[in-house]
Scaffold this active site. Sequence first.
Site, short mmCIF file in Angstrom:
data_model
loop_
_atom_site.label_atom_id
_atom_site.label_comp_id
_atom_site.label_asym_id
_atom_site.label_seq_id
_atom_site.Cartn_x
_atom_site.Cartn_y
_atom_site.Cartn_z
N SER A 1 16.63 5.37 -8.01
CA SER A 1 18.16 5.36 -7.35
C SER A 1 17.90 4.34 -6.33
O SER A 1 17.53 4.26 -5.05
CB SER A 1 18.37 6.80 -6.83
OG SER A 1 19.67 6.32 -6.01
N HIS B 1 19.17 4.04 -11.42
CA HIS B 1 20.32 4.99 -11.48
C HIS B 1 21.10 4.44 -10.15
O HIS B 1 20.51 4.10 -9.26
CB HIS B 1 19.50 6.33 -11.08
CG HIS B 1 20.30 7.48 -10.79
ND1 HIS B 1 20.61 8.41 -11.60
CD2 HIS B 1 20.90 8.08 -9.64
CE1 HIS B 1 21.45 9.61 -11.57
NE2 HIS B 1 21.37 9.11 -9.93
N ASP C 1 24.36 5.43 -7.93
CA ASP C 1 24.88 6.53 -7.11
C ASP C 1 25.99 6.14 -6.84
O ASP C 1 26.39 5.32 -5.68
CB ASP C 1 24.12 7.25 -6.22
CG ASP C 1 23.03 8.19 -6.74
OD1 ASP C 1 23.17 8.84 -7.53
OD2 ASP C 1 21.70 7.66 -6.21
N MET D 1 29.81 7.17 -4.93
CA MET D 1 30.40 8.51 -4.21
C MET D 1 31.56 7.91 -3.36
O MET D 1 31.74 6.71 -3.17
CB MET D 1 29.26 8.63 -3.07
CG MET D 1 27.88 9.12 -3.59
SD MET D 1 26.90 9.58 -2.10
CE MET D 1 25.10 9.70 -2.72
N HIS E 1 25.87 7.51 -11.87
CA HIS E 1 25.98 8.92 -11.60
C HIS E 1 27.45 8.97 -10.66
O HIS E 1 27.23 8.49 -9.65
CB HIS E 1 24.68 9.34 -10.89
CG HIS E 1 24.98 10.64 -10.50
ND1 HIS E 1 23.98 11.24 -9.48
CD2 HIS E 1 25.72 11.84 -10.49
CE1 HIS E 1 24.30 12.59 -9.02
NE2 HIS E 1 25.71 12.80 -9.73
N MET F 1 29.81 10.62 -8.29
CA MET F 1 30.00 11.77 -7.51
C MET F 1 31.46 11.37 -7.00
O MET F 1 31.76 11.16 -5.78
CB MET F 1 28.89 11.74 -6.55
CG MET F 1 27.74 12.37 -7.20
SD MET F 1 26.09 11.95 -6.12
CE MET F 1 25.78 10.26 -6.75
N MET G 1 21.02 18.89 -10.56
CA MET G 1 20.98 18.46 -9.28
C MET G 1 19.99 19.25 -8.39
O MET G 1 20.20 20.56 -8.30
CB MET G 1 22.33 18.26 -8.31
CG MET G 1 23.31 17.18 -8.68
SD MET G 1 22.84 15.55 -8.90
CE MET G 1 22.28 15.18 -7.13
N ASP H 1 17.77 15.17 -10.47
CA ASP H 1 18.18 14.08 -9.43
C ASP H 1 17.97 14.89 -7.97
O ASP H 1 19.02 15.79 -7.69
CB ASP H 1 19.76 13.63 -9.60
CG ASP H 1 19.86 12.53 -8.89
OD1 ASP H 1 19.26 12.14 -8.05
OD2 ASP H 1 21.28 11.99 -9.10
C1 DX5 Z 1 22.02 12.04 -4.19
C2 DX5 Z 1 21.91 11.16 -5.43
C3 DX5 Z 1 20.54 10.90 -5.46
C4 DX5 Z 1 19.55 10.42 -4.62
C5 DX5 Z 1 18.16 10.83 -4.84
O1 DX5 Z 1 23.38 12.45 -4.10
O2 DX5 Z 1 22.52 11.57 -6.67
O3 DX5 Z 1 20.47 10.17 -6.70
O4 DX5 Z 1 19.72 9.06 -4.24
O5 DX5 Z 1 17.48 10.33 -3.61
P1 DX5 Z 1 16.13 11.04 -3.16
O6 DX5 Z 1 15.05 10.74 -4.42
O7 DX5 Z 1 15.77 10.21 -2.12
O8 DX5 Z 1 16.36 12.56 -3.23
ZN ZN Z 2 22.14 10.36 -8.35
#
Ligand code: DX5
Ligand code: ZN
Length: 229
Positions: free
Chosen positions: A12, A37, A39, A41, A70, A72, A141, A176
């Site tokens: 990620s 990956h 993320d 948000m 991904h 969110m 998750m 994740d």
């Molecule tokens: C959390 C994200 C993850 C995150 C994982 O909201 O969706 O992808 O970056 O990070 P680690 O591996 O540090 O928990």
């Molecule tokens: Zn993620």
Amino acid sequence: MTFDRRIKIAPSILSADFADFGREIAAVEAQGADWVHVDVMDGHFVPNLTFGPPAVAAFRRHVKTVMDVHLMIAPVDPWIDAFARAGADILTAHVEAGPHIHRTLQAIRAAGMRPGVALNPGTPAEAVAHVLDLVDLVCVMTVNPGFGGQGFIDMTGKIRALRAMIGDRPVHIEIDGGVTPATAPRVAAAGADVLVAGSAVFKGGSADDPAPYGANIAAIRAAAVAVAA
Ligand code: DX5
Ligand code: ZN
């Protein structure tokens, strides 16, 4: 992108240097990443803000493997075409993000991407029972989404339930949050095949000194492969 259940490591870039994404992506891919990956948000569905479609389009120029996006965010549907234009290979929406996940997943497929559906830790496996024929990936998750570097929440029972529900369908189970060499075996043994890891991949390295990325990826992979279901 052919389907298989071999263990795949998806760093990620939430844990990368935000001023150097191009080189960070190249570095993790050169060091053994299977997917990248991303993320996304929105400060609404989760209490953090990251990147929108223009940033994802910029990442695309550097990703040679699979760009796993991904979301969110809520709502999802108004943004699907923008993420398709940005070049997402996989686009994952949360089942909790709105009342019409079935429609959303159909729209992602219609826009030319592979749909994924994600479940927060408090959401039961059964929430996705009626969309398994629409997806290429279910993301479990193992933290409450929003931040990297959080502690792993054990979802082993949910992963086993999903693996049984998926049966012979060509659907990946992605994990994740909080994946490390210590937690990876627990999820791999339960049936996961895609392991997202942010802090555990990027710790100790940099684009100028990427060897630690390779060692971190190899350690997670070795721990998972040793027990993979
Ligand atoms: C959390 C994200 C993850 C995150 C994982 O909201 O969706 O992808 O970056 O990070 P680690 O591996 O540090 O928990
Ligand atoms: Zn993620």
